[in-house]
Structure formats: C-alpha cells, structure tokens
Write a protein that holds these residues in place. Structure first.
Motif, short mmCIF file in Angstrom:
data_model
loop_
_atom_site.label_atom_id
_atom_site.label_comp_id
_atom_site.label_asym_id
_atom_site.label_seq_id
_atom_site.Cartn_x
_atom_site.Cartn_y
_atom_site.Cartn_z
N VAL A 200 -12.23 -3.65 3.39
CA VAL A 200 -11.46 -4.76 3.07
C VAL A 200 -12.17 -5.71 2.05
CG1 VAL A 200 -9.99 -6.79 3.41
CG2 VAL A 200 -9.52 -4.45 4.71
N LEU A 201 -13.41 -6.24 2.49
CA LEU A 201 -14.19 -7.04 1.90
C LEU A 201 -14.79 -6.37 0.47
CD1 LEU A 201 -15.87 -9.69 1.87
CD2 LEU A 201 -17.58 -8.46 3.00
N ARG A 202 -14.98 -5.37 0.52
CA ARG A 202 -15.48 -4.78 -0.70
C ARG A 202 -14.32 -4.56 -1.53
NH1 ARG A 202 -20.11 -1.54 -0.96
NH2 ARG A 202 -21.58 -2.17 0.95
N LEU A 203 -13.18 -4.35 -1.24
CA LEU A 203 -12.04 -4.27 -1.91
C LEU A 203 -11.62 -5.61 -2.59
CD1 LEU A 203 -9.46 -1.75 -0.16
CD2 LEU A 203 -10.79 -1.54 -2.41
N THR A 204 -11.74 -6.68 -1.99
CA THR A 204 -11.56 -7.94 -2.24
C THR A 204 -12.63 -8.16 -3.44
OG1 THR A 204 -10.95 -8.87 0.06
CG2 THR A 204 -11.48 -10.58 -1.52
N ASN A 205 -13.87 -7.93 -3.33
CA ASN A 205 -14.90 -8.10 -4.26
C ASN A 205 -14.46 -7.29 -5.65
OD1 ASN A 205 -16.15 -9.82 -2.36
ND2 ASN A 205 -17.82 -8.60 -2.08
N GLU A 206 -14.03 -6.25 -5.31
CA GLU A 206 -13.53 -5.44 -6.71
C GLU A 206 -12.52 -5.88 -7.45
OE1 GLU A 206 -14.66 -1.72 -8.90
OE2 GLU A 206 -15.59 -2.70 -6.98
N LEU A 207 -11.58 -6.51 -6.38
CA LEU A 207 -10.34 -7.24 -7.28
C LEU A 207 -10.67 -8.48 -7.85
CD1 LEU A 207 -7.74 -6.90 -4.42
CD2 LEU A 207 -7.16 -6.22 -6.35
N GLN B 85 -12.08 6.61 -2.11
CA GLN B 85 -11.40 6.21 -3.48
C GLN B 85 -11.01 4.63 -3.28
OE1 GLN B 85 -8.35 8.74 -5.11
NE2 GLN B 85 -9.51 10.52 -4.44
N LEU B 86 -11.34 4.03 -4.29
CA LEU B 86 -11.17 2.31 -4.04
C LEU B 86 -9.65 2.10 -4.17
CD1 LEU B 86 -13.83 1.18 -6.56
CD2 LEU B 86 -13.94 0.75 -3.99
N GLU B 87 -8.91 2.95 -4.81
CA GLU B 87 -7.38 2.65 -5.11
C GLU B 87 -6.66 3.31 -3.98
OE1 GLU B 87 -9.54 3.88 -7.36
OE2 GLU B 87 -9.23 2.63 -9.08
N GLY B 88 -7.21 3.95 -3.10
CA GLY B 88 -6.32 4.61 -2.08
C GLY B 88 -6.27 6.20 -2.16
N HIS C 226 -5.70 -2.97 -10.75
CA HIS C 226 -5.54 -4.30 -9.79
C HIS C 226 -4.29 -4.14 -8.98
CE1 HIS C 226 -4.72 -8.35 -8.77
NE2 HIS C 226 -5.87 -8.69 -8.94
N VAL C 227 -3.30 -3.62 -9.45
CA VAL C 227 -2.17 -3.60 -8.27
C VAL C 227 -2.48 -2.39 -7.42
CG1 VAL C 227 0.02 -2.65 -8.37
CG2 VAL C 227 -0.57 -4.11 -10.28
N ARG C 228 -3.07 -1.29 -7.72
CA ARG C 228 -3.29 -0.32 -6.87
C ARG C 228 -4.41 -0.87 -5.81
NH1 ARG C 228 -3.31 2.84 -11.62
NH2 ARG C 228 -5.72 3.00 -11.50
N LEU C 229 -5.41 -1.39 -6.29
CA LEU C 229 -6.27 -2.05 -5.57
C LEU C 229 -5.70 -2.94 -4.37
CD1 LEU C 229 -9.24 -2.66 -7.99
CD2 LEU C 229 -9.36 -1.21 -5.93
N GLN C 230 -4.93 -3.87 -4.95
CA GLN C 230 -4.34 -4.80 -4.00
C GLN C 230 -3.31 -3.94 -2.94
OE1 GLN C 230 -4.68 -8.13 -4.12
NE2 GLN C 230 -3.40 -8.11 -2.12
N ALA C 231 -2.56 -3.10 -3.47
CA ALA C 231 -2.01 -2.54 -2.41
C ALA C 231 -2.84 -1.61 -1.36
CB ALA C 231 -0.84 -1.49 -3.20
N HIS C 232 -3.71 -0.99 -2.04
CA HIS C 232 -4.60 -0.36 -0.77
C HIS C 232 -5.43 -1.52 0.20
CE1 HIS C 232 -8.30 2.21 0.06
NE2 HIS C 232 -7.41 2.51 0.91
#
Length: 243
Positions: free
Chosen positions: A207-214, A74-77, A224-230
C-alpha cells in the motif's frame, strides 16, 4: 600501527560475500523467503538505495541456507488466474549443510588459523573443508541441473565464480533459487502462503509503495485510476467487516 594483512583478508572475504548476496530489484519486485515450515517472508528493496531505477536488497547474512525466489506484482492489480505451485524449497535442502561448512571454513577455522597459535594446521583444515564443500556442492548441482532448470553455460559460470572467489560460493543456494521461474503474482502468493500477521505487514508495504506511485502519476489518468482502485482494495482487505 597498521592493519594486518590477515584482518584485511577477512574483511575482504566478508565484503565479497555481502556484495554477491545483494540484489537489485525493480519497484514491483520482491523476494519470497521461507520462514519455517508454514510461513514466508517477503523482502522488498530499499526505496532510498539503488541504481538504474532498481532498489537494493541485502538478505540476512546469517540465512545463506535459505532459498530466495524473485517474484513480481502488477502495480495496477492482477485478478487473472495464476499458477499456485509451491516454491521448490525442498529442492535445495541437500546444499544447506555444504553451504554452512563453507561458512565455517571461512569464518571460523580461517580466523582461528590466522589469529591464534594453532596456525598452519587449522589454515590447512579450513582450505580442505572449504574446497571439498564447494566441489561437492557443484557436483550435486550438476547432477540435478535438470530439476533446477540450470543450463550448462550458467553452471560453468557459477562453478568458475565459486572456485575463483570462494565467498561467492556461500550464495550458491540464493543464486540457484533466484533463477527459478515464478509465474504467480507476488500479492497472490503472499496472501496464500504467509500467516495473517505477516501478510498484514506485506500488504502495508505494498500500500505504501502504491501511495508513492500515485504521487508520481498524473491525477485522474487511466493508470492513476487503476492504481487508486488497487490500493483501495488492499486497504479494504485489512479493515474489519462492518455489521
């Protein structure tokens, strides 16, 4: 001078094998592959190659005997409790020698028969070894279809593909293992199963994939907040503890 029919046939066999081994994964999917007795590899699709919002993943062509398990994260954690079942690697052990005997028939005996003076006897040996191995593998798969959670319809599909297009039979272990249901979140499984060094590399990829998703998400939106926290939690996990 044109390319001989034998060369074209060998190229077609290799191409069909690679085509059938390729997988299309969603952005939040990866494959878990055993690497020895106590370690695992996590394979991600290419962010630059894909189709229909899926990413292309081509496994190591020399590791056809290793099962691959499709897992998502899960992208958001995901902090919820998940199943901690070990991926059923041992269930596929009996198929490994048969898959390799198919490979020897196709990529050793067949070229020897085509391109040396040994000729027809070796070609006949290649065909006998190839189809005997396929039939034995299919018989074992049918006998263990309950353990493999394989429906009769799916088995018939695999049997048809393997007999009509033998290069596809080389991926029998991969097809069966990729269809194995895996309920555990990939991040939980990788953290639990991988050695620290491999998990560090996997974590960096995530982490790289989450950065691209952000970058593609509207700033300060709930997602965006959930992605950043994860993402930050994964970064903090790799930082040394401060005294």
């Amino acid at each position: 001078m044109g390319v001989s029919a034998e060369v074209l046939l060998m190229a077609a066999i290799l191409g069909l094998y690679l085509y059938d081994s390729a997988q299309l994964l969603y952005r939040n999917e990866a494959v878990l592959i055993p690497a020895g007795q106590n370690d695992w590899i996590v394979g991600f699709g290419s962010e630059h190659l894909g189709v229909l919002r899926k990413e292309l993943y081509i496994p190591n062509p020399l590791l056809m005997h290793r099962p691959m398990f499709r897992m998502s994260w899960q992208l958001e954690g995901n902090d919820a409790a998940t199943s901690l079942a070990q991926p059923p690697v041992r269930a596929f052990f009996p198929l490994a020698p048969l898959v390799w005997s198919m490979a020897i028939a196709l990529f050793v005996f067949l070229p020897v028969g085509f391109f040396t003076r040994l000729g027809e006897p070796v070609l006949l040996l290649a065909l006998v070894l190839l189809f005997t191995s396929i039939l034995l593998a299919l018989a074992w798969t049918w006998a263990h279809r309950g353990e493999l959670q394989l429906s009769a319809r799916r088995f018939l599909g695999l049997a048809f593909e393997s007999l009509v297009c033998p290069p596809f039979a080389l991926n029998l272990i991969r097809h069966l293992s990729m269809a194995t249901p895996m309920s555990e979140d990939l991040i939980h499984a990788a953290r639990r199963l991988q050695t620290p060094s491999r998990w560090a590399r996997t974590r960096q990829q995530i982490v790289l994939r989450l950065t691209n998703e952000l970058e593609a998400e509207e700033e300060n939106s709930p997602r965006h907040v959930r992605l950043q926290a994860h993402r930050q939690s994964l970064i903090d996990e790799g930082e040394p503890c401060r005294p």
